[in-house]
Design an enzyme around this catalytic site. Structure first.
Site, PDB file in Angstrom:
ATOM      1  N   PRO A 149       0.928  -1.353  -0.194  1.00 49.54           N
ATOM      2  CA  PRO A 149      -0.012   0.193   0.026  1.00 49.54           C
ATOM      3  C   PRO A 149       0.808   1.219  -0.102  1.00 49.54           C
ATOM      4  O   PRO A 149       1.729   1.288   1.027  1.00 49.54           O
ATOM      5  CB  PRO A 149      -0.894  -0.244   1.121  1.00 49.54           C
ATOM      6  CG  PRO A 149       0.175  -0.825   2.140  1.00 49.54           C
ATOM      7  CD  PRO A 149       0.782  -1.637   1.197  1.00 49.54           C
ATOM      8  N   THR A 167       0.741   5.457  -0.396  1.00 42.58           N
ATOM      9  CA  THR A 167      -0.331   6.910  -0.469  1.00 42.58           C
ATOM     10  C   THR A 167       0.222   7.531  -1.653  1.00 42.58           C
ATOM     11  O   THR A 167       1.135   7.916  -2.103  1.00 42.58           O
ATOM     12  CB  THR A 167      -0.045   7.813   0.474  1.00 42.58           C
ATOM     13  OG1 THR A 167      -0.416   7.178   2.042  1.00 42.58           O
ATOM     14  CG2 THR A 167      -0.687   9.075   0.731  1.00 42.58           C
ATOM     15  N   GLN A 219      -6.827  -1.441   1.724  1.00 42.57           N
ATOM     16  CA  GLN A 219      -6.138  -0.971   3.152  1.00 42.57           C
ATOM     17  C   GLN A 219      -7.105   0.200   3.588  1.00 42.57           C
ATOM     18  O   GLN A 219      -7.434   1.139   3.019  1.00 42.57           O
ATOM     19  CB  GLN A 219      -4.820  -0.745   3.089  1.00 42.57           C
ATOM     20  CG  GLN A 219      -4.154  -0.264   4.152  1.00 42.57           C
ATOM     21  CD  GLN A 219      -2.903   0.387   4.438  1.00 42.57           C
ATOM     22  OE1 GLN A 219      -2.858   1.408   3.888  1.00 42.57           O
ATOM     23  NE2 GLN A 219      -1.749  -0.506   4.925  1.00 42.57           N
ATOM     24  N   HIS A 265      -4.724  -0.749   8.561  1.00 44.43           N
ATOM     25  CA  HIS A 265      -3.605  -0.055   8.798  1.00 44.43           C
ATOM     26  C   HIS A 265      -3.177   0.115  10.138  1.00 44.43           C
ATOM     27  O   HIS A 265      -3.907   1.043  10.658  1.00 44.43           O
ATOM     28  CB  HIS A 265      -3.772   1.358   7.785  1.00 44.43           C
ATOM     29  CG  HIS A 265      -2.328   1.919   7.749  1.00 44.43           C
ATOM     30  ND1 HIS A 265      -1.161   1.464   8.228  1.00 44.43           N
ATOM     31  CD2 HIS A 265      -2.008   2.833   6.516  1.00 44.43           C
ATOM     32  CE1 HIS A 265      -0.288   2.278   7.691  1.00 44.43           C
ATOM     33  NE2 HIS A 265      -0.729   3.092   6.847  1.00 44.43           N
ATOM     34  N   GLY A 266      -2.517  -0.964  10.618  1.00 49.31           N
ATOM     35  CA  GLY A 266      -2.104  -0.691  12.149  1.00 49.31           C
ATOM     36  C   GLY A 266      -0.672  -0.437  12.278  1.00 49.31           C
ATOM     37  O   GLY A 266      -0.071  -0.630  13.256  1.00 49.31           O
ATOM     38  N   ALA A 267      -0.227   0.477  11.056  1.00 46.51           N
ATOM     39  CA  ALA A 267       1.480   0.869  11.063  1.00 46.51           C
ATOM     40  C   ALA A 267       1.572   2.248  10.878  1.00 46.51           C
ATOM     41  O   ALA A 267       0.651   2.980  10.980  1.00 46.51           O
ATOM     42  CB  ALA A 267       1.963   0.072  10.037  1.00 46.51           C
ATOM     43  N   TYR A 303      -0.064   5.882  12.432  1.00 52.17           N
ATOM     44  CA  TYR A 303      -1.558   6.354  12.497  1.00 52.17           C
ATOM     45  C   TYR A 303      -2.333   5.839  13.588  1.00 52.17           C
ATOM     46  O   TYR A 303      -1.593   5.445  14.463  1.00 52.17           O
ATOM     47  CB  TYR A 303      -2.130   5.726  11.036  1.00 52.17           C
ATOM     48  CG  TYR A 303      -1.482   6.510   9.902  1.00 52.17           C
ATOM     49  CD1 TYR A 303      -1.223   7.824   9.644  1.00 52.17           C
ATOM     50  CD2 TYR A 303      -0.634   5.601   9.294  1.00 52.17           C
ATOM     51  CE1 TYR A 303      -0.651   8.501   8.754  1.00 52.17           C
ATOM     52  CE2 TYR A 303       0.061   6.205   7.964  1.00 52.17           C
ATOM     53  CZ  TYR A 303       0.262   7.459   7.869  1.00 52.17           C
ATOM     54  OH  TYR A 303       1.099   8.063   6.962  1.00 52.17           O
ATOM     55  N   ARG A 320      -1.567  -4.388   8.969  1.00 49.34           N
ATOM     56  CA  ARG A 320      -0.168  -3.995   8.755  1.00 49.34           C
ATOM     57  C   ARG A 320       0.335  -3.467  10.133  1.00 49.34           C
ATOM     58  O   ARG A 320      -0.160  -2.657  10.366  1.00 49.34           O
ATOM     59  CB  ARG A 320      -0.152  -3.201   7.516  1.00 49.34           C
ATOM     60  CG  ARG A 320       1.236  -2.909   7.128  1.00 49.34           C
ATOM     61  CD  ARG A 320       1.412  -2.180   5.695  1.00 49.34           C
ATOM     62  NE  ARG A 320       2.447  -2.407   4.725  1.00 49.34           N
ATOM     63  CZ  ARG A 320       3.157  -1.394   4.363  1.00 49.34           C
ATOM     64  NH1 ARG A 320       3.042  -0.314   4.539  1.00 49.34           N
ATOM     65  NH2 ARG A 320       4.224  -2.085   3.462  1.00 49.34           N
ATOM     66  N   GLY A 372       7.314  -1.637  -2.497  1.00 52.85           N
ATOM     67  CA  GLY A 372       6.785  -0.336  -2.753  1.00 52.85           C
ATOM     68  C   GLY A 372       7.665   0.282  -3.751  1.00 52.85           C
ATOM     69  O   GLY A 372       7.198   0.269  -5.004  1.00 52.85           O
TER      70      GLY A 372
END
Length: 364
Positions: A26, A28, A104, A179-181, A184, A232, A325
């Protein structure tokens, strides 16, 4: 010829079988409309990775409510039917090109630097975040001090994640990633210095991982048993690259252990260099700790664009799959190139991420 055979075996995550073990991480790209709608350019962008041979594409972080979850201006959302329908074009196009796609789901928390719904930010505690806002996502200067989230607001966050997952499921996504990374909201609760709460969401590692577990369980309940769900996890953050878990392997045992029991199908870990020790010199990698204590499939991310390194982390049993990425941005056809033993292009940040991270026409 470089040994890459393991990369091209199929793998199953939850109810999703993938043609190979290489996915797009993922990333941005701030290329949606101001209203959070996917554009035709984004459809082409995601489809190009599928055409290039990647077995799985994980979308950029997508905001989940019209409250505090939006992180950046021109970020896509999954709050309204109109947003969900726009995403369906991506799903259908990626499927037609032969790949699977996960969405995500992201809640920015206190690292929001562009939210059309709210001026203030929400965090575990009213503490000034480290670092500066990211210029490539239209930010400048320090982050604002967040307001401490109430328990009622945390319950709403859990519900928003579950509702967003149901919307993603309804338009045909093969799964979702929480999104647990990267600092955030969910990772903010996990972060000792950012979370100074004295209730059941603060203090011990068991308490700080609680919100992640509740979100995971609520999504599983909302989407049923057959929809693929993962999370994540990272140590480093967009505003604090060097951060490490204070409790080291003991933290890993608690965090990955709890997540492994929360109804998830995979854990996606990201480190600067995925193969390096997570904590001590010569100690285990972050991915191998996730595998050991989570006891569910693991995706590894972090400078694995070298096919040999990517293959080795799978051969060694530290991960079941890898995501790229920068390597994917430089080579939308990385998988096809590696299969054909063709040279890979080097990543050029000045071309892709300058003056901002918006998708550039030459990419697709």
């Amino acid at each position: 010829m470089t040994e890459t055979k393991s990369l091209f075996e199929s793998v199953t995550l939850g109810n999703t079988t993938l043609a190979n073990r290489v996915g797009v991480a993922p990333m941005t790209r701030v290329s949606a409309t101001a209203e959070g709608l996917v554009t035709d350019q984004m459809v082409s962008y995601y489809t190009s990775f599928a055409q290039g041979g990647f077995g799985l594409i994980i979308t950029e972080g997508t905001y989940i409510d019209d409250q505090y979850s939006q992180t950046y201006l021109d970020q896509p959302g999954i709050v309204y039917d109109e947003q969900a329908e726009a995403w369906k074009k991506v799903v259908d196009s990626v499927h037609q090109a032969g790949a699977k796609v996960f969405m995500q789901l992201q809640h920015s928390g206190f690292l929001s630097q562009g939210n059309r719904f709210k001026q203030e930010t929400l965090g575990p505690s009213a503490i000034q975040p480290k670092g500066e806002q990211l210029a490539m996502y239209f930010g400048e200067g320090p982050y604002q001090i967040p307001r401490e989230a109430t328990k009622e607001e945390l319950a709403e966050v859990v519900t928003s994640f579950a509702n967003a997952a149901k919307r993603a499921q309804a338009v045909g996504f093969d799964g979702i990633e929480i999104h647990g990374a990267n600092g955030y909201l969910l990772d903010g609760f996990l972060t000792d210095y950012a979370n100074q709460r004295t209730d059941e969401y603060g203090g011990s590692t068991e308490n700080r991982v609680r919100l992640m577990v509740e979100v995971s369980q609520a999504i599983r309940e909302a989407v049923g048993e057959n929809f693929t769900i993962g999370i994540r996890i990272s140590q480093g953050k967009v505003n604090d690259f060097e951060h490490k878990w204070a409790g080291k392997e003991r933290d890993a045992e608690i965090i990955f252990g709890r997540l492994g029991q929360a109804g998830l199908d995979f854990i996606h870990v990201t480190e600067y260099e995925a193969w390096k020790p997570a904590f001590e010199t010569n100690g285990p990698s972050f991915a191998s700790l996730a595998k050991k204590y989570g006891e569910i499939p693991v995706i590894a991310n972090g400078h694995l664009e070298d096919p040999e390194k990517a293959n080795q982390i799978i051969v060694d049993g530290e991960a079941d799959m890898v995501t790229l990425g920068k390597g994917a941005l430089a080579n939308h056809d990385w998988v096809n190139k590696v299969k054909q033993d063709k040279p890979l292009a080097a990543f050029k940040p000045e071309e892709v991420l300058s003056p901002n991270a918006k998708i550039k026409e030459f990419e697709v």
